[in-house]
Enzyme design. Sequence first.
Site, PDB file in Angstrom:
ATOM      1  N   ASP A 148      -0.391  14.060  -3.827  1.00  0.00           N
ATOM      2  CA  ASP A 148      -0.338  13.577  -5.215  1.00  0.00           C
ATOM      3  C   ASP A 148      -1.463  14.177  -6.059  1.00  0.00           C
ATOM      4  O   ASP A 148      -2.130  13.473  -6.814  1.00  0.00           O
ATOM      5  CB  ASP A 148      -0.403  12.048  -5.257  1.00  0.00           C
ATOM      6  CG  ASP A 148       0.050  11.485  -6.601  1.00  0.00           C
ATOM      7  OD1 ASP A 148       0.764  12.194  -7.334  1.00  0.00           O
ATOM      8  OD2 ASP A 148      -0.315  10.329  -6.926  1.00  0.00           O
ATOM      9  N   ASP A 166      -7.962   9.483  -5.072  1.00  0.00           N
ATOM     10  CA  ASP A 166      -6.687   8.797  -4.823  1.00  0.00           C
ATOM     11  C   ASP A 166      -5.892   9.421  -3.680  1.00  0.00           C
ATOM     12  O   ASP A 166      -4.898  10.127  -3.882  1.00  0.00           O
ATOM     13  CB  ASP A 166      -5.843   8.752  -6.090  1.00  0.00           C
ATOM     14  CG  ASP A 166      -4.754   7.682  -6.001  1.00  0.00           C
ATOM     15  OD1 ASP A 166      -4.560   7.130  -4.893  1.00  0.00           O
ATOM     16  OD2 ASP A 166      -4.110   7.375  -7.021  1.00  0.00           O
TER      17      ASP A 166
END
Length: 319
Positions: A148, A166
Amino acid sequence: MTTWLPNAVVEHLRVVATWPELPGERYVIDRPIGRGGMGTVYVARDTALERDVAVKVSNAPAPGGGLDDRLRQEARVLARLEHPGIVPVHDAGLLADGRLFYVMKLVHGETLSTHVARIEGEAAMLGIFERVTETMAFAHEAGVVHRDLKPSNVMVGRFGEVLVLDWGVASVMAKDTTLAGTRVGTPGFMSPEQARGEAATGTASDVFALGALLFWMLTGDAPPLTPDEATRRLRAAPRRPVKRLAAIVLKSLAPDASQRYAHAADLAADLARYRAGGPVSAHRETALERAGHWFVKYRTFILLIAAYLVMRAMFAFLR
């Protein structure tokens, strides 16, 4: 006796009442600084070491669910990846209600989404991007795929540090249990195989996201679906790249994973060759371009010889 409190005070008390109850007395929550789909991040005081830290708490409504599992996976991935481009984890545990939390270094800075407007010149832009590719090369070497990568998941710190954030949907390649049909990633930055929901996505998927990130830094937009359109947009970009850099971007964005760089380290190596003024594997050079690189590489020697010949010619003429 009725006591009337100002609305601001009431609202503050309401918010504070929702803050997580950390075990023991070591970490004292100060304020929230961000919330995502998986967890909420708070600034907290580490009373034992007298420092501020970041605490990420699962957003799961009850302990033991999928969000807790993802947060646990993220904490373990971060603990596994000790690198300057990855935020270190200090501690982990369970809240009083059984939900998971982990403690990490508190980093001050801004995401690349915001910071990109401050970047001046290609060298500064590629310096940041190169740090991201080096971080991902380290992760790939450790068997971890981020899945991502996007501008909001890259942070540039106050002192120039570049961090990849993240890792909540990251996969450890040897243990990946993602089911076929599950789409993981962000539209515009996910690879075609991720968009198709293929069960196994490897390092080449992160390479696509890196190419998308560089395309975005050059053009201001996520890459289009077709290579021809991507080429056209690069040629019209405000920061129009030369052929060798455009070739690096387009190779990273190849729809077929086998046509991309296999690993972030391969992309990083080509980028380093480009920044040094040399040829890159993504671009087949003409004879004129090869001559130009040869001149750049040996220009000091060539200029010294040229100066010597000019001086000899002048002396010969003056005789």
